[in-house]
Design a protein around this motif. Structure first.
Motif, PDB file in Angstrom:
ATOM      1  N   UNK A 193     -12.670 -20.912 -15.288  1.00 15.34           N
ATOM      2  CA  UNK A 193     -12.404 -20.325 -14.257  1.00 15.34           C
ATOM      3  C   UNK A 193     -10.829 -19.634 -14.309  1.00 15.34           C
ATOM      4  N   UNK A 194     -10.687 -18.410 -14.046  1.00 17.15           N
ATOM      5  CA  UNK A 194      -9.194 -17.753 -13.929  1.00 17.15           C
ATOM      6  C   UNK A 194      -9.052 -17.921 -12.636  1.00 17.15           C
ATOM      7  N   UNK A 195      -7.601 -17.930 -12.225  1.00 15.06           N
ATOM      8  CA  UNK A 195      -6.879 -17.695 -11.071  1.00 15.06           C
ATOM      9  C   UNK A 195      -7.265 -16.376 -10.345  1.00 15.06           C
ATOM     10  N   UNK A 196      -7.291 -15.409 -10.898  1.00 17.82           N
ATOM     11  CA  UNK A 196      -7.507 -14.025 -10.381  1.00 17.82           C
ATOM     12  C   UNK A 196      -6.304 -13.350  -9.983  1.00 17.82           C
ATOM     13  N   UNK A 197      -6.466 -12.193  -9.545  1.00 23.67           N
ATOM     14  CA  UNK A 197      -5.284 -11.360  -9.054  1.00 23.67           C
ATOM     15  C   UNK A 197      -5.496 -11.334  -7.561  1.00 23.67           C
ATOM     16  N   UNK A 198      -4.157 -11.479  -7.052  1.00 22.68           N
ATOM     17  CA  UNK A 198      -4.194 -11.431  -5.616  1.00 22.68           C
ATOM     18  C   UNK A 198      -3.949  -9.909  -5.234  1.00 22.68           C
ATOM     19  N   UNK A 199      -4.540  -9.620  -3.994  1.00 28.29           N
ATOM     20  CA  UNK A 199      -4.343  -8.392  -3.309  1.00 28.29           C
ATOM     21  C   UNK A 199      -2.991  -8.263  -2.482  1.00 28.29           C
ATOM     22  N   UNK A 200      -2.313  -9.595  -2.694  1.00 28.94           N
ATOM     23  CA  UNK A 200      -1.066  -9.539  -1.561  1.00 28.94           C
ATOM     24  C   UNK A 200       0.020  -9.266  -2.559  1.00 28.94           C
ATOM     25  N   UNK A 201       0.996  -8.361  -2.342  1.00 29.08           N
ATOM     26  CA  UNK A 201       2.163  -8.245  -3.241  1.00 29.08           C
ATOM     27  C   UNK A 201       3.416  -8.534  -2.526  1.00 29.08           C
ATOM     28  N   UNK A 202       4.532  -9.057  -2.960  1.00 31.57           N
ATOM     29  CA  UNK A 202       5.655  -9.300  -2.160  1.00 31.57           C
ATOM     30  C   UNK A 202       6.901  -9.670  -3.201  1.00 31.57           C
ATOM     31  N   UNK A 203       8.116  -8.977  -3.272  1.00 29.17           N
ATOM     32  CA  UNK A 203       9.050  -9.300  -4.175  1.00 29.17           C
ATOM     33  C   UNK A 203       9.326  -8.378  -5.219  1.00 29.17           C
ATOM     34  N   UNK A 204      10.456  -8.673  -5.655  1.00 27.94           N
ATOM     35  CA  UNK A 204      10.764  -7.612  -7.013  1.00 27.94           C
ATOM     36  C   UNK A 204      11.392  -8.698  -7.932  1.00 27.94           C
ATOM     37  N   UNK A 205      11.081  -8.783  -9.121  1.00 25.27           N
ATOM     38  CA  UNK A 205      11.841  -9.049 -10.353  1.00 25.27           C
ATOM     39  C   UNK A 205      12.238  -8.469 -11.166  1.00 25.27           C
ATOM     40  N   UNK A 206      13.428  -8.811 -11.944  1.00 24.31           N
ATOM     41  CA  UNK A 206      13.798  -7.961 -13.025  1.00 24.31           C
ATOM     42  C   UNK A 206      12.639  -7.611 -13.944  1.00 24.31           C
ATOM     43  N   UNK A 207      11.880  -8.559 -14.393  1.00 25.02           N
ATOM     44  CA  UNK A 207      10.732  -8.331 -15.293  1.00 25.02           C
ATOM     45  C   UNK A 207       9.492  -7.861 -14.809  1.00 25.02           C
TER      46      UNK A 207
END
Length: 302
Positions: free
Chosen positions: A195-209
């Motif tokens: 099983x894989x975690x999956x990709x969230x439909x929720x996005x928040x935040x900014x980081x350098x990378x």
């Protein structure tokens, strides 16, 4: 199909450079090829051996590492190699033969308390995600994913996943001693079964990378002060809060009011000590490192 983006990462061995993808490349195995004959199972590895400086090719979860001969310096060729790998991965070509049926791989998972009494951190001995994922509700999860399956427990409120751990936020209807081992066993068995975690439909935040994966402006589009704030958060703050199962992500900076808005994630969200962390930790550090530019730090979801 999502697009692969390759990032060049140096290692402690000057002869070896890692070419990291923003997605997983292989699931259950790692591969090492020392010459073009050994690389027959991988068309990309064979292609790389046509470069005369390539000595060894390693393929692992989300990166390809290459060891070079001393006839060149990585600084002279790494960008071209990264471009070649990126083009191949985005060309809908096979990286390796199908790995076959999902095999059980030995996985250990342990539970670790966090400063937030509502959050428990579950740490695995393998990488769970390439990019930070936050699941605020079951609607943020993908069908069949580990994150969706975890929401089958009615007491789970939110999930935060980064690198090799899952921070689970619970509702107050139960106490951790009643459910900790049950969740730990469930996560362990699910990972072992592929099983894989999956990709969230929720996005928040900014980081350098990771700015490319977020909904907010990319790092390169930020102001100079904002870039400096993100760099400080990434280098000094995020590693510390990650050890407690959380994350503090940059949201915005107002030049006139000199206010920094951040987003609390995982164990940091709703944590009783988060206000103290913001004021005595982050705010003080930003004021010292960017003098005259910071008045206060505010958690927009705190």
């Amino acid at each position: 199909m999502s697009t692969h983006t390759i990032k060049v990462v140096s290692t402690s061995n000057e002869s070896i450079v890692k070419f990291e993808s923003n997605q997983f490349l292989v699931k259950n195995h790692s591969y090492e090829f020392k010459n073009i004959d050994e690389a027959k199972p991988s068309p990309l590895a064979q292609q790389l051996f046509y470069l005369p400086f390539v000595k060894t090719v390693y393929i692992a979860q989300n990166f390809i590492a290459i060891e070079r001969y001393d006839i060149v310096e990585w600084s002279d060729v790494q960008d071209e190699v990264a471009q070649q790998i990126e083009q191949y991965l985005n060309g809908d070509k096979p990286l390796l033969p199908e790995e076959g049926e999902v095999k059980k791989v030995p996985v250990t998972v342990y539970a670790e308390a966090t400063p937030n009494p509502s959050v428990m951190k579950y740490v695995a001995n393998k990488k769970l995600t390439v990019t930070t994922q936050e699941f605020k509700t079951i609607e943020d999860t993908e069908s069949g994913s580990l994150s969706r399956k975890l929401y089958s427990f009615p007491f789970i409120k939110e999930l935060f996943v980064d690198e090799n751990y899952i921070s689970v936020t619970k509702h107050d209807i139960v106490e951790w001693p009643e459910i900790t081992n049950e969740i730990r066993s469930f996560i362990k068995e699910s990972i072992e079964n592929g099983s894989e975690v999956g990709v969230s439909k929720y996005s928040a935040g900014t980081s350098k990378e990771k700015g490319e994966e977020m909904s907010l402006p990319k790092f390169e589009n930020l102001s100079e002060v904002s870039k400096k704030i993100v760099e400080i958060l990434d280098e000094y703050i995020r590693p510390a809060v990650a050890s407690d199962g959380g994350n503090i992500a940059f949201e915005s900076y107002n030049e006139e009011s000199q206010e920094v808005n951040v987003i609390l994630q995982g164990a940091c969200s709703g944590c009783p000590s988060s206000t103290m962390t913001l004021k005595n930790g982050i705010e003080t550090m930003l004021k010292e490192m960017i003098p005259g530019k910071i008045e206060r730090v505010i958690a927009v979801n705190g």
